[in-house]
Design a protein around this motif. Structure first.
Motif, PDB file in Angstrom:
ATOM      1  N   PRO A  56      12.480  -8.398 -25.514  1.00  0.00           N
ATOM      2  CA  PRO A  56      12.010  -8.184 -24.136  1.00  0.00           C
ATOM      3  C   PRO A  56      11.943  -6.707 -23.769  1.00  0.00           C
ATOM      4  N   PHE A  57      10.906  -6.357 -23.026  1.00  0.00           N
ATOM      5  CA  PHE A  57      10.829  -5.022 -22.461  1.00  0.00           C
ATOM      6  C   PHE A  57      11.864  -4.883 -21.349  1.00  0.00           C
ATOM      7  N   PRO A  58      12.405  -3.695 -21.153  1.00  0.00           N
ATOM      8  CA  PRO A  58      13.252  -3.453 -19.986  1.00  0.00           C
ATOM      9  C   PRO A  58      12.382  -3.317 -18.735  1.00  0.00           C
ATOM     10  N   SER A  59      12.992  -3.022 -17.617  1.00  0.00           N
ATOM     11  CA  SER A  59      12.269  -2.850 -16.357  1.00  0.00           C
ATOM     12  C   SER A  59      12.535  -1.462 -15.803  1.00  0.00           C
ATOM     13  N   ILE A  60      11.560  -0.931 -15.099  1.00  0.00           N
ATOM     14  CA  ILE A  60      11.747   0.366 -14.458  1.00  0.00           C
ATOM     15  C   ILE A  60      12.790   0.282 -13.348  1.00  0.00           C
ATOM     16  N   VAL A 259       8.402   3.954  -7.409  1.00  0.00           N
ATOM     17  CA  VAL A 259       7.866   3.808  -6.055  1.00  0.00           C
ATOM     18  C   VAL A 259       6.338   3.748  -6.061  1.00  0.00           C
ATOM     19  N   LEU A 260       5.702   4.664  -6.779  1.00  0.00           N
ATOM     20  CA  LEU A 260       4.240   4.773  -6.731  1.00  0.00           C
ATOM     21  C   LEU A 260       3.550   3.585  -7.373  1.00  0.00           C
ATOM     22  N   PHE A 261       4.011   3.167  -8.534  1.00  0.00           N
ATOM     23  CA  PHE A 261       3.327   2.066  -9.216  1.00  0.00           C
ATOM     24  C   PHE A 261       3.637   0.709  -8.594  1.00  0.00           C
ATOM     25  N   SER A 262       4.640   0.653  -7.706  1.00  0.00           N
ATOM     26  CA  SER A 262       4.905  -0.582  -6.968  1.00  0.00           C
ATOM     27  C   SER A 262       3.897  -0.786  -5.846  1.00  0.00           C
ATOM     28  N   LEU A 314     -13.388   5.485  -4.030  1.00  0.00           N
ATOM     29  CA  LEU A 314     -12.695   6.437  -3.161  1.00  0.00           C
ATOM     30  C   LEU A 314     -12.858   6.056  -1.695  1.00  0.00           C
ATOM     31  N   PHE A 315     -14.094   5.739  -1.316  1.00  0.00           N
ATOM     32  CA  PHE A 315     -14.354   5.337   0.070  1.00  0.00           C
ATOM     33  C   PHE A 315     -13.586   4.070   0.418  1.00  0.00           C
ATOM     34  N   LEU A 316     -13.574   3.101  -0.508  1.00  0.00           N
ATOM     35  CA  LEU A 316     -12.897   1.833  -0.236  1.00  0.00           C
ATOM     36  C   LEU A 316     -11.379   2.003  -0.211  1.00  0.00           C
ATOM     37  N   ILE A 317     -10.834   2.904  -1.042  1.00  0.00           N
ATOM     38  CA  ILE A 317      -9.397   3.197  -0.980  1.00  0.00           C
ATOM     39  C   ILE A 317      -9.042   3.719   0.415  1.00  0.00           C
ATOM     40  N   TRP A 318      -9.799   4.713   0.861  1.00  0.00           N
ATOM     41  CA  TRP A 318      -9.555   5.294   2.187  1.00  0.00           C
ATOM     42  C   TRP A 318      -9.705   4.248   3.290  1.00  0.00           C
ATOM     43  N   LEU A 319     -10.782   3.456   3.217  1.00  0.00           N
ATOM     44  CA  LEU A 319     -11.048   2.475   4.257  1.00  0.00           C
ATOM     45  C   LEU A 319      -9.957   1.409   4.314  1.00  0.00           C
ATOM     46  N   ARG A 320      -9.560   0.892   3.162  1.00  0.00           N
ATOM     47  CA  ARG A 320      -8.548  -0.171   3.140  1.00  0.00           C
ATOM     48  C   ARG A 320      -7.224   0.301   3.730  1.00  0.00           C
ATOM     49  N   TYR A 321      -6.808   1.509   3.391  1.00  0.00           N
ATOM     50  CA  TYR A 321      -5.563   2.025   3.963  1.00  0.00           C
ATOM     51  C   TYR A 321      -5.728   2.336   5.453  1.00  0.00           C
ATOM     52  N   THR A 322      -6.890   2.833   5.836  1.00  0.00           N
ATOM     53  CA  THR A 322      -7.126   3.208   7.233  1.00  0.00           C
ATOM     54  C   THR A 322      -7.093   1.999   8.156  1.00  0.00           C
ATOM     55  N   ILE A 323      -7.689   0.888   7.727  1.00  0.00           N
ATOM     56  CA  ILE A 323      -7.746  -0.302   8.588  1.00  0.00           C
ATOM     57  C   ILE A 323      -6.547  -1.230   8.380  1.00  0.00           C
ATOM     58  N   GLY A 324      -5.651  -0.855   7.477  1.00  0.00           N
ATOM     59  CA  GLY A 324      -4.449  -1.661   7.260  1.00  0.00           C
ATOM     60  C   GLY A 324      -4.618  -2.828   6.300  1.00  0.00           C
ATOM     61  N   ALA A 325      -5.755  -2.870   5.589  1.00  0.00           N
ATOM     62  CA  ALA A 325      -5.942  -3.945   4.609  1.00  0.00           C
ATOM     63  C   ALA A 325      -4.979  -3.755   3.442  1.00  0.00           C
ATOM     64  N   TRP A 326      -4.684  -2.498   3.122  1.00  0.00           N
ATOM     65  CA  TRP A 326      -3.678  -2.159   2.120  1.00  0.00           C
ATOM     66  C   TRP A 326      -2.519  -1.453   2.801  1.00  0.00           C
ATOM     67  N   LYS A 327      -1.321  -1.691   2.298  1.00  0.00           N
ATOM     68  CA  LYS A 327      -0.122  -1.038   2.830  1.00  0.00           C
ATOM     69  C   LYS A 327       0.636  -0.382   1.680  1.00  0.00           C
ATOM     70  N   ILE A 328       1.366   0.683   1.996  1.00  0.00           N
ATOM     71  CA  ILE A 328       2.253   1.305   1.015  1.00  0.00           C
ATOM     72  C   ILE A 328       3.622   0.668   1.147  1.00  0.00           C
ATOM     73  N   ASN A 329       4.162   0.232   0.029  1.00  0.00           N
ATOM     74  CA  ASN A 329       5.453  -0.457   0.019  1.00  0.00           C
ATOM     75  C   ASN A 329       6.572   0.574   0.128  1.00  0.00           C
ATOM     76  N   LYS A 330       6.892   0.969   1.364  1.00  0.00           N
ATOM     77  CA  LYS A 330       7.864   2.038   1.612  1.00  0.00           C
ATOM     78  C   LYS A 330       9.306   1.573   1.438  1.00  0.00           C
ATOM     79  N   ASN A 331       9.508   0.276   1.281  1.00  0.00           N
ATOM     80  CA  ASN A 331      10.871  -0.241   1.107  1.00  0.00           C
ATOM     81  C   ASN A 331      11.329  -0.177  -0.336  1.00  0.00           C
ATOM     82  N   LYS A 332      10.411   0.144  -1.256  1.00  0.00           N
ATOM     83  CA  LYS A 332      10.771   0.206  -2.682  1.00  0.00           C
ATOM     84  C   LYS A 332      11.614   1.427  -2.976  1.00  0.00           C
TER      85      LYS A 332
END
Length: 332
Positions: A56-60, A259-262, A314-332
């Motif tokens: 088995p691989f370990p985990s980060i 944190v980033l890859f989560s 690039l445009f879709l990355i910006w748009l998704r984060y701007t409108i809240g479709a994507w969130k950054i998992n700040k609890n990680k």
């Protein structure tokens, strides 16, 4: 006449606004706010050719256990991979022999659904150096470069983690330049104090920005315009502190990688931009360092089409984060 033109302009504006609102609603309703990472049972282990058994691989999420992890994403790279790995292992083995401290490392080759003999080629290095130093993560089906790097990172043991392209375009010895920069950002040397650096935040990017003038001289005007257009879109929509977001030679502390890859959603070519965008939003210290880079034949990128696709992403990355479709998992 003027009135008709005015109505036409107004109608067009209303139509475009309606299309934009529809797009935003579609993205919100059909997108998962946090990334969904799928990994089969077979992809959670690696083969030890010595006894033909899977381990088995370990985990980060686990504590670090080696100084450095090198993650090499590879898709149909049976030809370009051996020279890169030869250079990589030669450098790391010499360091391990010459180091006054105990220097430990691992190389994880992530075969991203390769159709050729990439896995067999990589396993030869596992046989030569042992599965404690070389492991092969065989992904099926293909995820994309971002997906391959993420799963490699999540399977790593290093105090710091480097991902390096399989083509060997960047001289592996330039790792020392990134390490010097990381030492400044983290205020510690990971070879001397791996336990301290592992929990700090820092990202160092290899950069080809110093080679732009030379590249422009050899490119057509159209490709030069596209290149500058892409750089402008990166600056406008995502990352402003890093000039070269796409160089496949980046060094991260274990905590930053975790944190980033989560939070990473993009699994294709534009993943670097989202990765650095997340780091920028979380105010993780970042820097870039000039590296020696040579274009190697066999690239999977089709210049014009790939740049257009990345511009859209690039445009879709910006748009998704701007409108809240994507969130950054700040609890990680």
């Amino acid at each position: 006449m003027d009135l008709d033109i005015g109505f036409l302009i107004l109608g067009s504006a209303v139509f475009l606004v309606c299309c934009f609102i529809t797009l935003c609603l579609f993205l919100i309703l059909t997108t998962s706010k946090y990334p969904v990472v799928r990994r089969s049972k077979e992809e959670k282990s690696f083969l030890n050719p010595a006894d033909d058994k899977c381990m088995p691989f370990p985990s980060i999420e686990d504590p670090w256990s080696v100084n450095l992890s090198v993650v090499v994403p590879a898709y149909d790279e049976e030809v370009r991979l051996p020279p890169m790995l030869d250079e990589c292992f030669e450098f790391l083995e010499k360091r391990a022999r010459d180091s006054e401290r105990n220097f430990s490392y691992e190389v994880i080759v992530v075969s991203d659904g390769s159709r050729d003999k990439t896995v067999e080629v990589a396993h030869k290095y596992t046989t030569q150096y042992g599965c404690n130093k070389c492991r092969v993560l065989d992904l099926k089906p293909n995820r994309g470069k971002g997906g391959a790097v993420r799963l490699g990172m999540k399977s790593s043991r290093g105090s710091v983690l480097l991902f390096a392209d399989a083509d060997g375009a960047t001289k592996f010895a330039d790792l020392e330049k990134l390490e010097d920069c990381l030492k400044e950002l983290a205020k510690d040397d990971y070879r001397a104090k791996p336990e301290d650096v592992a929990v700090k935040q820092a990202v160092v990017c290899g950069s080809r920005a110093h080679l732009e003038d030379e590249a422009i001289a050899s490119r057509s005007i159209f490709r030069t315009i596209l290149m500058h257009g892409f750089h402008f879109l990166v600056w406008l929509f995502a990352v402003r502190s890093i000039r070269d977001t796409q160089c496949g030679f980046k060094l991260l502390t274990r905590e930053s990688a975790r944190v980033l890859f989560s939070s990473l959603h993009v699994e294709r070519w534009a993943f670097d931009v989202e990765l650095l965008y997340i780091a920028q939003e979380l105010r993780i210290p970042m820097s870039e360092v000039a590296v020696n880079w040579t274009e190697i034949e066999g690239s999977k990128i089709v210049p014009v089409w790939s740049w257009l696709q990345m511009g859209r992403d690039l445009f879709l990355i910006w748009l998704r984060y701007t409108i809240g479709a994507w969130k950054i998992n700040k609890n990680k």
